[in-house]
Design a protein around this motif. Structure first.
Motif, PDB file in Angstrom:
ATOM      1  N   PRO A 147       0.843  -1.495   0.174  1.00 24.65           N
ATOM      2  CA  PRO A 147       0.081   0.145   0.243  1.00 24.65           C
ATOM      3  C   PRO A 147       1.063   1.909  -0.434  1.00 24.65           C
ATOM      4  O   PRO A 147       1.588   1.369   0.759  1.00 24.65           O
ATOM      5  N   VAL A 148       0.764   2.412  -0.687  1.00 22.86           N
ATOM      6  CA  VAL A 148       1.076   3.847  -0.939  1.00 22.86           C
ATOM      7  C   VAL A 148       0.490   4.561  -0.547  1.00 22.86           C
ATOM      8  O   VAL A 148      -0.555   4.100  -1.374  1.00 22.86           O
ATOM      9  N   ILE A 149      -0.132   5.605  -0.342  1.00 24.94           N
ATOM     10  CA  ILE A 149      -0.535   6.964  -0.019  1.00 24.94           C
ATOM     11  C   ILE A 149       0.342   8.230  -0.289  1.00 24.94           C
ATOM     12  O   ILE A 149       1.298   8.280  -0.520  1.00 24.94           O
ATOM     13  N   PHE A 150      -0.322   8.657  -1.102  1.00 26.06           N
ATOM     14  CA  PHE A 150      -0.179  10.320  -1.445  1.00 26.06           C
ATOM     15  C   PHE A 150      -1.424  11.493  -0.727  1.00 26.06           C
ATOM     16  O   PHE A 150      -2.419  11.886  -1.235  1.00 26.06           O
ATOM     17  N   PRO A 151      -0.236  11.703   0.302  1.00 28.03           N
ATOM     18  CA  PRO A 151      -1.578  12.087   1.221  1.00 28.03           C
ATOM     19  C   PRO A 151      -1.203  14.075   0.712  1.00 28.03           C
ATOM     20  O   PRO A 151      -2.366  14.427   0.915  1.00 28.03           O
ATOM     21  N   ASP A 152      -0.581  14.226   0.537  1.00 28.15           N
ATOM     22  CA  ASP A 152      -0.517  15.453  -0.441  1.00 28.15           C
ATOM     23  C   ASP A 152      -1.635  15.479  -1.752  1.00 28.15           C
ATOM     24  O   ASP A 152      -1.161  17.073  -1.948  1.00 28.15           O
ATOM     25  N   THR A 153      -1.979  14.820  -2.256  1.00 29.92           N
ATOM     26  CA  THR A 153      -2.881  14.914  -3.909  1.00 29.92           C
ATOM     27  C   THR A 153      -3.735  15.762  -3.398  1.00 29.92           C
ATOM     28  O   THR A 153      -3.270  16.394  -4.850  1.00 29.92           O
ATOM     29  N   VAL A 154      -4.161  15.518  -2.607  1.00 25.69           N
ATOM     30  CA  VAL A 154      -5.494  16.420  -3.131  1.00 25.69           C
ATOM     31  C   VAL A 154      -5.556  17.786  -2.836  1.00 25.69           C
ATOM     32  O   VAL A 154      -6.816  18.285  -3.163  1.00 25.69           O
ATOM     33  N   HIS A 155      -4.331  18.032  -2.382  1.00 21.94           N
ATOM     34  CA  HIS A 155      -3.606  19.678  -2.456  1.00 21.94           C
ATOM     35  C   HIS A 155      -3.860  20.408  -3.344  1.00 21.94           C
ATOM     36  O   HIS A 155      -2.405  21.149  -3.941  1.00 21.94           O
ATOM     37  N   ARG A 156      -2.779  18.834  -4.228  1.00 21.12           N
ATOM     38  CA  ARG A 156      -1.791  18.956  -5.451  1.00 21.12           C
ATOM     39  C   ARG A 156      -2.591  19.047  -7.142  1.00 21.12           C
ATOM     40  O   ARG A 156      -2.237  19.944  -8.523  1.00 21.12           O
ATOM     41  N   TRP A 157      -3.733  18.578  -7.012  1.00 20.24           N
ATOM     42  CA  TRP A 157      -4.363  17.948  -7.612  1.00 20.24           C
ATOM     43  C   TRP A 157      -5.954  17.562  -7.636  1.00 20.24           C
ATOM     44  O   TRP A 157      -6.190  16.277  -7.166  1.00 20.24           O
ATOM     45  N   HIS A 158      -6.823  18.233  -6.799  1.00 19.40           N
ATOM     46  CA  HIS A 158      -8.090  17.883  -6.515  1.00 19.40           C
ATOM     47  C   HIS A 158      -8.839  17.660  -7.964  1.00 19.40           C
ATOM     48  O   HIS A 158      -8.499  18.612  -8.878  1.00 19.40           O
ATOM     49  N   TYR A 159      -9.551  16.996  -7.798  1.00 21.14           N
ATOM     50  CA  TYR A 159     -10.724  16.661  -8.471  1.00 21.14           C
ATOM     51  C   TYR A 159     -11.440  17.492  -8.892  1.00 21.14           C
ATOM     52  O   TYR A 159     -11.581  17.428 -10.407  1.00 21.14           O
ATOM     53  N   SER A 160     -11.330  18.629  -8.230  1.00 21.13           N
ATOM     54  CA  SER A 160     -12.695  19.951  -9.224  1.00 21.13           C
ATOM     55  C   SER A 160     -11.930  20.676 -10.309  1.00 21.13           C
ATOM     56  O   SER A 160     -12.393  21.071 -10.541  1.00 21.13           O
ATOM     57  N   GLY A 161     -10.863  20.099 -10.512  1.00 14.00           N
ATOM     58  CA  GLY A 161      -9.841  20.973 -11.232  1.00 14.00           C
ATOM     59  C   GLY A 161      -8.686  20.558 -11.618  1.00 14.00           C
ATOM     60  O   GLY A 161      -7.476  20.513 -11.699  1.00 14.00           O
ATOM     61  N   TRP A 162      -8.900  18.722 -12.615  1.00 12.86           N
ATOM     62  CA  TRP A 162      -8.357  17.832 -13.057  1.00 12.86           C
ATOM     63  C   TRP A 162      -7.437  18.815 -13.768  1.00 12.86           C
ATOM     64  O   TRP A 162      -6.220  18.334 -14.514  1.00 12.86           O
ATOM     65  N   TRP A 163      -7.208  19.476 -14.662  1.00 18.16           N
ATOM     66  CA  TRP A 163      -6.896  20.494 -15.431  1.00 18.16           C
ATOM     67  C   TRP A 163      -5.541  21.518 -14.816  1.00 18.16           C
ATOM     68  O   TRP A 163      -4.982  21.748 -15.412  1.00 18.16           O
ATOM     69  N   LYS A 164      -5.690  21.287 -13.352  1.00 17.48           N
ATOM     70  CA  LYS A 164      -4.953  22.247 -12.585  1.00 17.48           C
ATOM     71  C   LYS A 164      -4.463  21.772 -11.473  1.00 17.48           C
ATOM     72  O   LYS A 164      -4.509  20.979 -10.952  1.00 17.48           O
ATOM     73  N   TRP A 165      -2.610  22.263 -11.670  1.00 17.48           N
ATOM     74  CA  TRP A 165      -2.551  21.597 -10.639  1.00 17.48           C
ATOM     75  C   TRP A 165      -1.472  23.042 -10.146  1.00 17.48           C
ATOM     76  O   TRP A 165      -1.718  23.735 -10.600  1.00 17.48           O
ATOM     77  N   TRP A 166      -0.901  23.203  -8.484  1.00 16.27           N
ATOM     78  CA  TRP A 166      -0.698  23.804  -7.485  1.00 16.27           C
ATOM     79  C   TRP A 166       0.741  23.330  -7.222  1.00 16.27           C
ATOM     80  O   TRP A 166       0.892  22.040  -6.758  1.00 16.27           O
ATOM     81  N   PRO A 167       1.660  24.105  -7.401  1.00 17.94           N
ATOM     82  CA  PRO A 167       2.811  23.807  -6.663  1.00 17.94           C
ATOM     83  C   PRO A 167       2.704  22.954  -5.222  1.00 17.94           C
ATOM     84  O   PRO A 167       2.086  23.821  -4.379  1.00 17.94           O
ATOM     85  N   GLY A 168       3.827  22.465  -4.652  1.00 12.43           N
ATOM     86  CA  GLY A 168       4.327  22.357  -3.442  1.00 12.43           C
ATOM     87  C   GLY A 168       5.091  20.926  -2.959  1.00 12.43           C
ATOM     88  O   GLY A 168       4.625  19.537  -4.028  1.00 12.43           O
ATOM     89  N   PRO A 169       5.239  20.032  -1.856  1.00 12.65           N
ATOM     90  CA  PRO A 169       5.674  19.000  -1.402  1.00 12.65           C
ATOM     91  C   PRO A 169       4.419  18.065  -1.882  1.00 12.65           C
ATOM     92  O   PRO A 169       3.040  18.275  -1.885  1.00 12.65           O
ATOM     93  N   ASN A 170       4.907  16.872  -2.507  1.00 13.35           N
ATOM     94  CA  ASN A 170       4.290  15.834  -2.416  1.00 13.35           C
ATOM     95  C   ASN A 170       4.706  14.632  -2.201  1.00 13.35           C
ATOM     96  O   ASN A 170       5.150  14.078  -3.271  1.00 13.35           O
ATOM     97  N   ARG A 171       4.164  14.157  -0.990  1.00 10.00           N
ATOM     98  CA  ARG A 171       4.719  12.647  -0.726  1.00 10.00           C
ATOM     99  C   ARG A 171       3.273  11.338  -0.588  1.00 10.00           C
ATOM    100  O   ARG A 171       3.185  11.157  -0.912  1.00 10.00           O
ATOM    101  N   ALA A 172       4.773  10.543  -1.415  1.00 10.82           N
ATOM    102  CA  ALA A 172       4.608   9.387  -0.929  1.00 10.82           C
ATOM    103  C   ALA A 172       4.570   9.002   0.402  1.00 10.82           C
ATOM    104  O   ALA A 172       6.240   8.864   0.665  1.00 10.82           O
TER     105      ALA A 172
END
Length: 116
Positions: free
Chosen positions: A53-78
């Protein structure tokens, strides 16, 4: 779908590891995890391949479903969690295995803030 499963089976048995997102789509529920599909778990049982199992806890803050074409900068931990063996499990064990993995991932994700 059957061809994909045969390809994945071959890769696991002959070539290496694979990464599967068991939710199968963007999570639009407002919860950290969406219900899992059976495919990854049946493949693991049929090939007797442990699940990592692998989780990506920051993805919701970087690539949220409300804007699949939008990306926000910042860390994205695995976060890589301990492997879960499937030795001697059968397809009858699939629902319990799927729930076990879900619970493991949910517990770990609950340690990280999730937007309301």
């Amino acid at each position: 779908r059957a061809r994909s499963m045969r390809t994945l089976w071959r890769i696991l048995k002959e070539e290496g590891d694979i990464l599967i997102f068991p939710e199968g789509t963007f999570n639009e529920t407002g919860k950290p995890l969406k219900e899992f599909h059976n495919g990854a778990f049946s493949l693991a049982i049929n090939t007797q391949t442990p699940i990592l199992p692998v989780i990506f806890p920051d993805t919701v803050h970087r690539w949220h479903y409300s804007g699949w074409w939008k990306w926000w900068p910042g860390p994205n931990r695995a976060i890589i969690l301990p492997p879960v063996p499937v030795t001697d499990l059968t397809l009858d064990d699939l629902p319990a295995l799927k729930q076990r993995i879900f619970d493991i991932m949910w517990e770990e994700l609950s340690k990280y803030p999730y937007p309301a």
